[in-house]
Design an enzyme around this catalytic site. Structure first.
Site, short mmCIF file in Angstrom:
data_model
loop_
_atom_site.label_atom_id
_atom_site.label_comp_id
_atom_site.label_asym_id
_atom_site.label_seq_id
_atom_site.Cartn_x
_atom_site.Cartn_y
_atom_site.Cartn_z
N HIS A 100 -4.28 -11.58 4.37
CA HIS A 100 -3.81 -12.43 3.24
C HIS A 100 -4.65 -13.06 2.71
O HIS A 100 -5.61 -12.84 1.92
CB HIS A 100 -2.42 -12.95 3.91
CG HIS A 100 -1.37 -13.48 2.93
ND1 HIS A 100 -1.47 -13.22 1.89
CD2 HIS A 100 -0.31 -14.16 3.20
CE1 HIS A 100 -0.19 -13.92 0.86
NE2 HIS A 100 0.25 -14.77 2.04
N ASP A 156 -8.65 -11.50 -4.48
CA ASP A 156 -9.70 -12.06 -3.62
C ASP A 156 -10.96 -11.52 -3.88
O ASP A 156 -11.92 -11.91 -3.09
CB ASP A 156 -9.31 -11.64 -2.26
CG ASP A 156 -8.06 -12.64 -1.93
OD1 ASP A 156 -8.21 -13.76 -2.20
OD2 ASP A 156 -7.03 -12.18 -1.24
N HIS A 204 -3.59 -3.51 -2.67
CA HIS A 204 -2.61 -4.48 -2.50
C HIS A 204 -1.22 -3.76 -2.26
O HIS A 204 -1.01 -2.45 -2.91
CB HIS A 204 -2.65 -5.11 -3.88
CG HIS A 204 -1.78 -6.35 -4.15
ND1 HIS A 204 -0.32 -6.44 -4.25
CD2 HIS A 204 -2.12 -7.70 -3.52
CE1 HIS A 204 0.02 -7.83 -4.11
NE2 HIS A 204 -0.99 -8.63 -3.79
N1 ACO Z 1 -10.03 -0.13 1.84
C1 ACO Z 1 -9.90 1.00 2.20
N2 ACO Z 1 -8.90 1.80 2.28
C2 ACO Z 1 -7.47 1.07 2.07
C3 ACO Z 1 -7.73 -0.27 1.43
C4 ACO Z 1 -8.88 -0.90 1.61
N3 ACO Z 1 -9.08 -2.21 1.17
N4 ACO Z 1 -6.38 -0.58 1.49
C5 ACO Z 1 -5.48 0.49 1.79
N5 ACO Z 1 -6.24 1.44 1.94
C6 ACO Z 1 -5.74 2.82 2.50
C7 ACO Z 1 -5.21 2.76 3.84
O1 ACO Z 1 -6.09 3.08 4.66
C8 ACO Z 1 -4.08 3.85 3.57
O2 ACO Z 1 -4.72 5.28 3.61
P1 ACO Z 1 -3.90 6.32 4.37
O3 ACO Z 1 -2.55 6.43 3.47
O4 ACO Z 1 -4.60 7.46 4.17
O5 ACO Z 1 -3.54 5.98 5.74
C9 ACO Z 1 -3.63 3.60 1.97
O6 ACO Z 1 -4.76 2.84 1.45
C10 ACO Z 1 -2.58 2.67 2.08
O7 ACO Z 1 -2.92 1.39 2.79
P2 ACO Z 1 -1.82 0.35 3.55
O8 ACO Z 1 -2.54 -0.45 4.39
O9 ACO Z 1 -0.53 1.16 4.07
O10 ACO Z 1 -1.28 -0.42 2.41
P3 ACO Z 1 -0.48 -1.88 2.54
O11 ACO Z 1 0.17 -2.05 1.28
O12 ACO Z 1 0.12 -1.95 4.02
O13 ACO Z 1 -1.66 -2.96 2.54
C11 ACO Z 1 -3.27 -4.53 2.09
C12 ACO Z 1 -2.03 -3.55 1.47
C13 ACO Z 1 -3.09 -5.18 3.40
C14 ACO Z 1 -3.53 -5.61 1.07
C15 ACO Z 1 -4.46 -3.49 2.10
O14 ACO Z 1 -4.92 -2.91 0.98
C16 ACO Z 1 -6.00 -4.12 2.73
O15 ACO Z 1 -5.93 -4.29 3.93
N6 ACO Z 1 -6.62 -4.65 1.85
C17 ACO Z 1 -7.80 -5.18 2.27
C18 ACO Z 1 -7.47 -6.80 2.46
C19 ACO Z 1 -7.56 -7.41 1.13
O16 ACO Z 1 -7.95 -7.49 0.43
N7 ACO Z 1 -6.31 -8.36 1.25
C20 ACO Z 1 -5.96 -9.26 0.31
C21 ACO Z 1 -4.50 -8.99 -0.50
S1 ACO Z 1 -4.28 -9.75 -1.70
C22 ACO Z 1 -3.46 -11.23 -1.16
O17 ACO Z 1 -3.21 -11.39 -0.04
C23 ACO Z 1 -3.73 -12.39 -2.00
#
Ligand code: ACO
Length: 430
Positions: free
Chosen positions: A268, A363, A307
């Site tokens: 987050h 971010d 996201h």
């Molecule tokens: N890098 C690589 N793969 C990713 C990423 C990433 N940053 N984000 C999601 N994916 C992939 C996952 O592996 C998943 O793949 P799969 O379907 O083959 O298993 C798919 O995309 C969906 O991902 P989820 O984790 O299910 O998506 P969720 O909505 O739960 O997560 C999150 C969202 C936590 C923001 C995620 O994209 C992430 O971890 N990003 C990196 C951290 C980040 O930048 N956070 C800031 C968010 S913005 C904020 O809080 C202000």
């Protein structure tokens, strides 16, 4: 156009139910009547992490994740970032309308006159270890503020809510700046109420021996815009914490401490710090393809990408990218920017990221700007918590006044053992 309802047939019993549809949702409670046997509990929905559950009705922030739209109280984020100030945006969020000039003046005055913190809070900060993470200090001290303002318990008193809102928006920068000064062993710099909200914050952070700190107007405005962009984001993890903890009717300082704690996590508010660490690990443009390979292999995540809601370019990231150019004209160019730009270019053309709709989020670039402005990485989530306070407070008040709301208490699907008799310890074999 058919009827606004859903017809559900329970194949266990053959019974049919008509469930009303309102605002493109059905009430989860309308499923409770669906039972296979009369003494059944009734049907529930299973939705860990609330991926398809609306926990509230809200009139504060609108997001269309597919189109990349973000609006506060109906106003597009792009217009607010260009024309508004953080304090005006905070007013808009907590009060629902843009202020008239005299109201904005009064609001700014009220915030300015609540920037001081009790001297005992200063002693409290002194007690933290020298290398304590400022976000940890912020969680602790904002929670501790509740003990200084027992009147904050009167959460259904409009005047008390108004005063606590001013106090919290005003004191978060002071707590944050003091936490920072503590971590670098510098004396605390007291608030300067002649300066703007962000100007005063910069002064409390960076003032040295000069009698008056003069913030650079470009950096002051850049920080103000970054604060506008971070002011609210509907039902994200920390806002959900604010509403959930607030639903127990605890005072707002304790609820903000919980929301700040939620924001501390790397998925987050901690993500921009993780972006910088990732860019430093990559180190050079030539190492990007190897890093992307590791991301695609599931070994690491591309921080600052993806996201829960945005399946398009995060509109805030677009604005931040523009601010970066203005900031780098004043500060030296952050060498990590070239790696970030190339990483984005490669990722946006790669099938893995395209198919999963992974775009840069807020971010991805914010950390690079903060770093160029002289903020240490530990301060990044703190720079998120300060402006988000207005959003948390707006959401908290909306929750309190919403007659549909009760103490947040989800259900569970119990899969543990059925009833069994206690075995005395002597009778248990090793
Ligand atoms: N890098 C690589 N793969 C990713 C990423 C990433 N940053 N984000 C999601 N994916 C992939 C996952 O592996 C998943 O793949 P799969 O379907 O083959 O298993 C798919 O995309 C969906 O991902 P989820 O984790 O299910 O998506 P969720 O909505 O739960 O997560 C999150 C969202 C936590 C923001 C995620 O994209 C992430 O971890 N990003 C990196 C951290 C980040 O930048 N956070 C800031 C968010 S913005 C904020 O809080 C202000």
């Amino acid at each position: 156009m058919g009827k606004d309802s859903l017809t559900i047939t329970d194949n266990r019993t053959g019974k049919t139910y008509d469930v009303p549809i309102e605002n493109e949702t059905i009430s989860a409670m309308s499923l409770r009547q669906i039972k296979a046997k009369p003494d059944d509990f009734g049907l529930m929905t299973y939705d860990p992490a609330f991926t398809n559950t609306a926990s509230c009705k809200s009139r504060i922030t609108y997001i269309d994740g597919d189109k990349g739209i973000l609006r506060y109280r109906g106003y597009p984020i792009e217009q607010l970032a260009e024309k508004s100030s953080y304090l005006e945006t905070a007013y808009l969020l907590v009060k629902g309308e843009l202020p008239k000039p005299s109201h904005l003046k009064a609001f700014a005055h009220n915030i300015t006159f609540h920037t001081m913190i009790h001297e005992n809070i200063k002693k409290f900060i002194d007690g933290f270890h020298h290398d304590a993470h400022p976000m940890g200090i912020l969680v602790g001290t904002v929670g501790a503020l509740s003990t200084f303002y027992p009147d904050a318990k009167r959460i259904f008193d409009t005047e008390s809510r108004r005063v606590q809102t001013h106090r919290l928006i005003a004191k978060m920068p002071t707590l944050a700046a003091f936490a920072y000064r503590h971590s670098i062993g510098m004396p605390y710099a007291y608030p300067d109420n002649d300066l703007s909200y962000t100007g005063n914050f910069l002064s409390m952070l960076f003032k040295m021996t000069e009698l008056k700190y003069h913030p650079n107007p470009v950096l002051e405005r850049a920080l103000d815009v970054l604060f506008i962009l971070h002011a609210d984001h509907e039902q994200n993890c920390s806002t959900n914490a604010m509403r959930s903890v607030g639903s127990s009717h605890v005072d707002p300082y304790s609820a903000i401490a919980a929301a700040t704690a939620a924001l501390y996590g790397p998925l987050h508010g901690g993500a921009n710090e993780a972006v910088i660490r990732m860019l430093m690990e990559i180190g050079d443009i030539k190492n990007i393809p190897a890093y992307i390979k590791r991301v695609k292999g599931g070994e690491v995540r591309l921080m600052g990408f993806g996201h829960r809601i945005y399946k398009n370019y995060d509109p805030r990231a677009k604005i931040i990218k523009q601010i970066a150019d203005q900031v780098f004209e004043v500060t030296r160019r952050n060498s990590l920017l070239d790696i970030a730009l190339e990483l984005e270019r490669i990722a946006l053309a790669d099938e893995y990221f395209i198919s999963k709709k992974l775009y840069p989020n807020v971010d991805f670039y914010s950390g690079i700007i903060y770093q160029a402005m002289g903020f240490p990485m530990d301060m990044f989530p703190v720079l998120f918590a300060i402006p988000r306070t207005a959003g948390w407070l707006a959401q908290w008040a909306e929750m309190l006044l919403d007659e549909d709301q009760k103490i947040a208490r989800p259900r569970q699907v119990y899969l543990g053992p059925a009833v069994r008799d206690y075995v005395p310890i002597e009778a248990r074999t090793e």
